[in-house]
Design a protein around this motif. Structure first.
Motif, PDB file in Angstrom:
ATOM      1  N   ALA A 120      -6.509 -35.571  36.549  1.00 40.07           N
ATOM      2  CA  ALA A 120      -7.469 -35.893  35.474  1.00 40.07           C
ATOM      3  C   ALA A 120      -9.217 -36.438  36.608  1.00 40.07           C
ATOM      4  N   LYS A 121     -10.127 -36.406  35.604  1.00 41.84           N
ATOM      5  CA  LYS A 121     -11.211 -37.004  36.415  1.00 41.84           C
ATOM      6  C   LYS A 121     -10.819 -38.048  35.330  1.00 41.84           C
ATOM      7  N   GLY A 122     -11.173 -38.905  36.980  1.00 40.96           N
ATOM      8  CA  GLY A 122     -10.990 -41.019  36.960  1.00 40.96           C
ATOM      9  C   GLY A 122      -9.359 -40.607  36.891  1.00 40.96           C
ATOM     10  N   GLY A 123      -9.031 -40.008  37.666  1.00 41.40           N
ATOM     11  CA  GLY A 123      -7.695 -40.229  38.067  1.00 41.40           C
ATOM     12  C   GLY A 123      -7.582 -40.480  39.531  1.00 41.40           C
ATOM     13  N   THR A 124      -5.635 -40.377  39.712  1.00 36.74           N
ATOM     14  CA  THR A 124      -4.870 -40.796  40.686  1.00 36.74           C
ATOM     15  C   THR A 124      -4.452 -40.060  41.259  1.00 36.74           C
ATOM     16  N   ALA A 125      -4.358 -39.607  42.286  1.00 40.82           N
ATOM     17  CA  ALA A 125      -3.426 -38.429  43.185  1.00 40.82           C
ATOM     18  C   ALA A 125      -3.195 -39.077  44.740  1.00 40.82           C
ATOM     19  N   ALA A 126      -2.014 -38.238  44.872  1.00 42.86           N
ATOM     20  CA  ALA A 126      -1.619 -38.696  45.808  1.00 42.86           C
ATOM     21  C   ALA A 126      -1.560 -36.743  47.165  1.00 42.86           C
ATOM     22  N   ILE A 127      -1.672 -37.012  47.833  1.00 48.94           N
ATOM     23  CA  ILE A 127      -1.084 -36.089  48.831  1.00 48.94           C
ATOM     24  C   ILE A 127      -0.692 -35.993  50.340  1.00 48.94           C
ATOM     25  N   PRO A 128       1.254 -36.309  49.943  1.00 48.19           N
ATOM     26  CA  PRO A 128       1.601 -37.214  51.027  1.00 48.19           C
ATOM     27  C   PRO A 128       2.494 -35.989  51.788  1.00 48.19           C
ATOM     28  N   GLY A 129       2.372 -35.928  53.273  1.00 50.04           N
ATOM     29  CA  GLY A 129       3.131 -34.959  53.784  1.00 50.04           C
ATOM     30  C   GLY A 129       3.248 -35.232  55.190  1.00 50.04           C
ATOM     31  N   GLY A 130       4.152 -34.730  56.135  1.00 52.39           N
ATOM     32  CA  GLY A 130       4.343 -34.772  57.560  1.00 52.39           C
ATOM     33  C   GLY A 130       3.321 -34.683  57.979  1.00 52.39           C
ATOM     34  N   PHE A 131       3.376 -34.188  60.043  1.00 51.65           N
ATOM     35  CA  PHE A 131       2.572 -34.002  60.558  1.00 51.65           C
ATOM     36  C   PHE A 131       2.335 -32.494  60.645  1.00 51.65           C
TER      37      PHE A 131
END
Length: 584
Positions: free
Chosen positions: A220-231
């Protein structure tokens, strides 16, 4: 004066007159620091520059104000270090390394800006109101803001013309008859969130042009997101794609503790990228903040707050801002290092006990708001997380997961198989599906969300079937389950996999994203009709049609979707011949 030195952490004595979080200058080189602990007359300071060469007994000078940014025209198209010092200007001073003691440089105070003022004497100006505009770039107008802590009646206005950020443009008188000067730029402490009228519900998606995000796991615009990942799983590449193509007005990109060559790639690539909305360079609406892995660790801790404060400044003008933080794990490691030097009691894996609250405070500064001036603005925060060894159970990933609504889990096996974006559809989720469903129904298609859910269920079912295939082989499965496997494979390769180097596939409009998925559903349903007639999967799967489906992201232009209708016609022709053969 300095009584102890431990890397970026300095202890001083005779500091009873200093304030908590006050910005100070340390030693003969006047290094920039911030007071973080006060105990009696002993103070602890974290220094944002290299402390090599400091000596016991050198003087610590107060400034009387917290660590603040100078917010005004000149930030777009620019690149700063973790405390908003322009790297281009620093390079003129020292071409190779950032020298110590260069002071708190900021945006250019010599450049003349063509200014248009929109107020006159007698006008009432509330905090956060817009009193003029400056064309900061060819794409973005900087709307000059009354600082959030000032208001009053206009008593003097300069004529429109060219001015620097330090020139007084307007004078106002407050209710105590005190006169205040308004300039293009004003200062704001980085650790204090800028105020707003009120928060609004996030009802519009951030369109990224990436199929796996826009349709399957929308932000969403105004939202939060995480992009986790290893090397090596593609965190930086995914964030680059979002920075390049998301439909935000302003991009704030923070390289926090990443390798210098990655930031070099950003610096070289971004100016060459053409913004699809304006036809100009994407740098016209981008601010870059770089605190690479060889820069001072304390400045890395501050860089996140520098970025979010700049984002809030543009949000308060009524812009939609997307902020990319790459990566918050390096920021958390900076917290851990400084905490260790402060001899604080460590919590899980050595991180400080206040790690969860710091992560929460950061992500809480996202949101859609009504500004003090009555406009609508938003900040979308997309933070990359770099768990050691790709372990999502480590503290930074676990705590980030608690405070974000979109979790785009990157998968090492997908990345090694060259499947990009390497977002694992089984571990990822979006908490915005429900509140965004009305928007998708109104602006894309009525069945867009139900289609998305149906295709995800197929992927979940395929995952269960793969466990059986590994045990007994695919040949023993009934035809309906084999058909699910074939369609799921088509979704993976033909839809979820996206090529950032192809002109039609690097950014895909929502209309085409939906049409592609709808076509895959159409093939699936026609195949199910054939299964009811007893047609085996080997006959249902036409290699030519499946090959066209896999290639349709390249062969069907974004602005002409008639090829998808022709593909459906081919499906009908093939299945009608096949159905007649089995009906007879």
């Amino acid at each position: 004066m300095i009584s102890a030195i431990n890397g970026p952490v300095i202890k001083g004595k005779n500091m009873t007159t200093f304030k908590m979080r006050e910005m100070v200058t340390v030693g003969d080189k006047r290094l920039i620091g911030e007071v973080i602990i006060l105990e009696g007359d002993i103070g602890t300071i974290q220094v944002y520059e290299e402390t090599e060469g400091l000596k016991i007994g050198e003087v610590i000078n107060p400034t009387g104000r917290p660590l603040s940014l100078n917010l005004g025209p000149g930030m777009l198209k620019n690149m700063f270090d973790g405390i908003q010092r322009p790297l281009e200007k620093i390079q003129e001073i020292s071409p190779i390394f950032i020298p110590e003691g260069i002071g708190l440089l900021s945006i250019d105070d010599k450049k003349m800006w063509e200014t248009v003022l929109s107020v006159k004497p007698g006008d009432a100006l509330a905090a956060g109101c817009i009193f003029g505009t400056v064309s900061e770039t060819e794409v973005i107008k900087n709307r000059l803001l009354v600082p959030p802590n000032l208001s009053g009646t206009v008593i003097e206005v300069v004529p429109d013309g060219s001015y620097t950020i330090d020139d007084v443009l307007v004078r106002i008188s407050d209710h105590k008859n005190q006169v205040h000067e308004l300039k293009m730029a004003h200062e704001w402490p980085i650790r204090t969130p800028r105020p707003n009228a009120y928060r609004k519900e996030t009802l519009v998606p951030l369109i990224t042009g990436q199929r796996v995000i826009d349709i399957f796991f929308p932000i969403a615009k105004g939202g939060t997101a995480a992009i986790p990942g290893g090397f090596g799983t593609g965190k930086t590449m995914t964030q680059h794609q979002l920075a390049k193509w998301s439909d935000a007005d302003i991009i704030v990109y923070i390289g926090c503790g990443e390798r210098g060559n990655e930031m070099t790639e950003v610096i070289e690539d971004f100016p060459k990228l053409i913004d699809p909305r304006s036809g100009k360079s994407i740098m016209e609406r981008t601010v870059l903040i770089a605190n690479t892995s060889n820069m001072p660790v304390a400045a890395r801790e501050a860089s996140i707050y520098t970025g979010i404060t700049i984002a809030e400044y543009y949000r308060d003008m009524g812009y939609a801002v997307a902020m990319m933080a790459d990566s918050t794990s390096r920021w958390a490691e900076a917290l851990r290092e400084i905490s260790g030097r402060l001899e604080e009691m460590p919590a899980e894996e050595g991180y400080p006990a206040y790690l969860p609250s710091r992560i929460a405070e950061f992500y809480e500064r996202a949101g859609s708001i009504e500004t003090l001036g009555g406009d609508e603005g938003s900040i979308t925060i997309i933070g990359a997380v770099s768990p050691a060894g790709g372990d999502f159970s480590e503290p930074v990933t676990e705590n980030t997961k608690r405070f974000v609504n979109v979790f785009l889990a990157l998968d090492k096996s997908l990345a090694y198989a060259r499947h990009y974006p390497a977002i694992n559809w089984l571990e990822s989720y979006s908490g915005y599906i429900k509140i965004l469903s009305d928007w998708y129904e109104d602006n894309v298609a009525e069945d867009c969300i139900s289609l998305r859910n149906k295709m995800l269920e197929l992927m979940y079912e395929e995952n269960k079937l793969q466990e059986m295939v590994m045990l007994v082989g695919e040949d023993v499965l009934p035809d309906d389950q084999r058909w699910v496997l074939e369609i799921a494979k088509l979704i993976k390769v033909g839809y979820l996999q996206q090529n950032a180097y192809n002109k039609d596939d690097t950014y895909v409009p929502l209309e085409k994203q939906y049409a592609m998925l709808k076509a895959i559903e159409y093939l699936y349903e026609r195949g199910r009709e054939g299964l009811k007639l007893g047609i085996p999967t080997s006959q249902l799967k036409d290699l030519n049609i499946f090959g066209q489906f896999i290639k349709m992201k390249y062969t069907i232009p974004n602005d002409d979707l008639s090829g998808i209708d022709r593909l459906k016609d081919e499906i009908d022709q093939y299945f009608e011949v096949l159905f007649k053969k089995y009906e007879n």
